[in-house]
Design a protein around this motif. Structure first.
Motif, PDB file in Angstrom:
ATOM      1  N   UNK A  97       0.857  -1.183   0.000  1.00 54.66           N
ATOM      2  CA  UNK A  97       0.000   0.000   0.000  1.00 54.66           C
ATOM      3  C   UNK A  97       0.894   1.235   0.000  1.00 54.66           C
ATOM      4  N   UNK A  98       0.736   2.075  -1.030  1.00 51.04           N
ATOM      5  CA  UNK A  98       1.618   3.218  -1.235  1.00 51.04           C
ATOM      6  C   UNK A  98       0.803   4.492  -1.419  1.00 51.04           C
ATOM      7  N   UNK A  99       1.509   5.604  -1.505  1.00 51.56           N
ATOM      8  CA  UNK A  99       0.866   6.879  -1.780  1.00 51.56           C
ATOM      9  C   UNK A  99       0.558   6.991  -3.281  1.00 51.56           C
ATOM     10  N   UNK A 144      -2.735   3.861  -3.062  1.00 52.45           N
ATOM     11  CA  UNK A 144      -2.597   2.906  -4.153  1.00 52.45           C
ATOM     12  C   UNK A 144      -2.293   1.540  -3.549  1.00 52.45           C
ATOM     13  N   UNK A 145      -3.110   0.551  -3.874  1.00 53.25           N
ATOM     14  CA  UNK A 145      -2.826  -0.825  -3.495  1.00 53.25           C
ATOM     15  C   UNK A 145      -2.137  -1.469  -4.694  1.00 53.25           C
ATOM     16  N   UNK A 146      -0.855  -1.748  -4.545  1.00 49.63           N
ATOM     17  CA  UNK A 146      -0.017  -2.230  -5.639  1.00 49.63           C
ATOM     18  C   UNK A 146       0.132  -3.743  -5.532  1.00 49.63           C
ATOM     19  N   UNK A 157      -5.194  -1.005  -7.264  1.00 47.49           N
ATOM     20  CA  UNK A 157      -6.529  -0.696  -6.755  1.00 47.49           C
ATOM     21  C   UNK A 157      -6.435   0.627  -6.006  1.00 47.49           C
ATOM     22  N   UNK A 158      -7.111   1.642  -6.519  1.00 50.56           N
ATOM     23  CA  UNK A 158      -7.126   2.952  -5.870  1.00 50.56           C
ATOM     24  C   UNK A 158      -8.224   2.913  -4.799  1.00 50.56           C
ATOM     25  N   UNK A 159      -7.835   3.158  -3.554  1.00 52.41           N
ATOM     26  CA  UNK A 159      -8.745   2.940  -2.432  1.00 52.41           C
ATOM     27  C   UNK A 159      -8.730   4.138  -1.498  1.00 52.41           C
ATOM     28  N   UNK A 160      -9.916   4.636  -1.156  1.00 45.23           N
ATOM     29  CA  UNK A 160     -10.030   5.683  -0.142  1.00 45.23           C
ATOM     30  C   UNK A 160     -10.167   5.030   1.229  1.00 45.23           C
ATOM     31  N   UNK A 161      -9.344   5.507   2.160  1.00 42.89           N
ATOM     32  CA  UNK A 161      -9.327   4.978   3.519  1.00 42.89           C
ATOM     33  C   UNK A 161     -10.052   5.958   4.435  1.00 42.89           C
ATOM     34  N   UNK A 162     -11.299   5.628   4.743  1.00 40.56           N
ATOM     35  CA  UNK A 162     -12.076   6.444   5.663  1.00 40.56           C
ATOM     36  C   UNK A 162     -11.744   6.053   7.101  1.00 40.56           C
ATOM     37  N   UNK A 163     -12.432   6.684   8.044  1.00 37.93           N
ATOM     38  CA  UNK A 163     -12.168   6.382   9.444  1.00 37.93           C
ATOM     39  C   UNK A 163     -12.760   5.044   9.875  1.00 37.93           C
ATOM     40  N   UNK A 164     -13.887   4.657   9.249  1.00 39.67           N
ATOM     41  CA  UNK A 164     -14.540   3.405   9.626  1.00 39.67           C
ATOM     42  C   UNK A 164     -15.008   2.614   8.413  1.00 39.67           C
ATOM     43  N   UNK A 191      -9.713  -8.665  -1.752  1.00 42.73           N
ATOM     44  CA  UNK A 191      -8.665  -8.208  -0.835  1.00 42.73           C
ATOM     45  C   UNK A 191      -9.095  -6.957  -0.072  1.00 42.73           C
ATOM     46  N   UNK A 192      -9.839  -6.074  -0.726  1.00 40.76           N
ATOM     47  CA  UNK A 192     -10.340  -4.888  -0.035  1.00 40.76           C
ATOM     48  C   UNK A 192     -11.373  -5.274   1.032  1.00 40.76           C
ATOM     49  N   UNK A 193     -12.241  -6.222   0.716  1.00 35.20           N
ATOM     50  CA  UNK A 193     -13.203  -6.712   1.708  1.00 35.20           C
ATOM     51  C   UNK A 193     -12.480  -7.329   2.896  1.00 35.20           C
ATOM     52  N   UNK A 194     -11.488  -8.165   2.618  1.00 38.53           N
ATOM     53  CA  UNK A 194     -10.744  -8.833   3.688  1.00 38.53           C
ATOM     54  C   UNK A 194     -10.026  -7.816   4.569  1.00 38.53           C
TER      55      UNK A 194
END
Length: 236
Positions: A97-99, A144-146, A157-164, A191-194
């Motif tokens: 997981x990167x910027x 970025x999930x590489x 996979x471009x993923x937004x990380x919210x607080x919850x 993988x995002x679900x997990x």
């Protein structure tokens, strides 16, 4: 922010819908100069908004409610037989997981993906500027999930990380037939679900489902799902 009346919104003019032929579309969006954090972004997701580059938006189309916001109840999700096979086939895949970034390697794969999979979409033809504006925006909560097989970049996979919660923004991957058995698009969602489940989060946001759009039908393969109808989330 306690309700959507406190959000300052703009609205586009009426234009042809990109997904349903013959339909008109309009979009509500936040001022892109307004910087919001993960907490506000999450509240907006709860109201049916999505992020694309610097734009946080939701459909506001006259006489049409075809775009249905979806989220996975991750704590109750169990992979089916086919999804378990996908996970097993990708046991050799590493994740970092990167910027967000614009690199030649990232862009070349994105260009290859769009050229082979989405020649009929709004992102064709791909350009480096489009890639940067669409995916490589530093929102402060985007990652970025590489995914790699050894040194081979399989996809992002471009993923937004919210607080919850997590929000699946966009994914692209090697589109070649030789990699089809990996079902990389499905694998990235799994993988995002997990990850959300491991973090104790209740939801992974999947964006919009448009039943008339075949390319979005995969989203219904990750139950249990909730849909936003009016102002209430309910089981799909």
């Amino acid at each position: 922010m306690s309700n959507e009346q406190q959000i300052g919104l703009y609205e586009t003019g009426i234009h042809p819908c990109s997904y349903i032929p013959g339909k008109d579309a309009a979009t509500q969006f936040l001022d892109p100069r307004l910087r919001i954090g993960a907490d506000i972004a999450e509240q907006l997701a709860q109201l049916g908004f999505r992020r694309s580059g610097e734009h946080t938006y939701r459909p506001h189309c006259p006489g049409c409610n075809a775009c249905i916001p979806l989220r996975v109840r991750v704590q109750d999700f169990q992979p089916n037989r086919t999804q378990r096979k996908v996970l097993n086939r990708n046991q050799d895949v590493g994740l970092e997981i990167t910027e967000p970034a614009v690199t030649l390697e990232y862009y070349r794969l994105y260009r290859r993906y769009i050229n082979q999979r989405h020649q009929d979409g709004d992102m064709f033809p791909p350009t480096a500027k489009q890639y940067a504006d669409f995916l490589a925006v530093d929102s402060g909560y985007t990652k970025f999930w590489e995914f790699r097989e050894k040194d081979q970049l399989l996809g992002i996979a471009v993923t937004d990380h919210f607080q919850e919660a997590l929000s699946a923004v966009y994914s692209y991957y090697i589109p070649d037939q030789a990699y089809s058995r990996r079902s990389l698009g499905v694998y990235f969602v799994l993988r995002q679900i997990m990850a959300a489940k491991d973090l104790g989060y209740p939801y992974l946001y999947l964006g919009y489902l448009i039943r008339e759009c075949r390319k979005m039908s995969y989203k219904t393969d990750f139950p249990p799902l909730e849909q936003l109808v009016g102002h209430q989330w309910q089981n799909l």
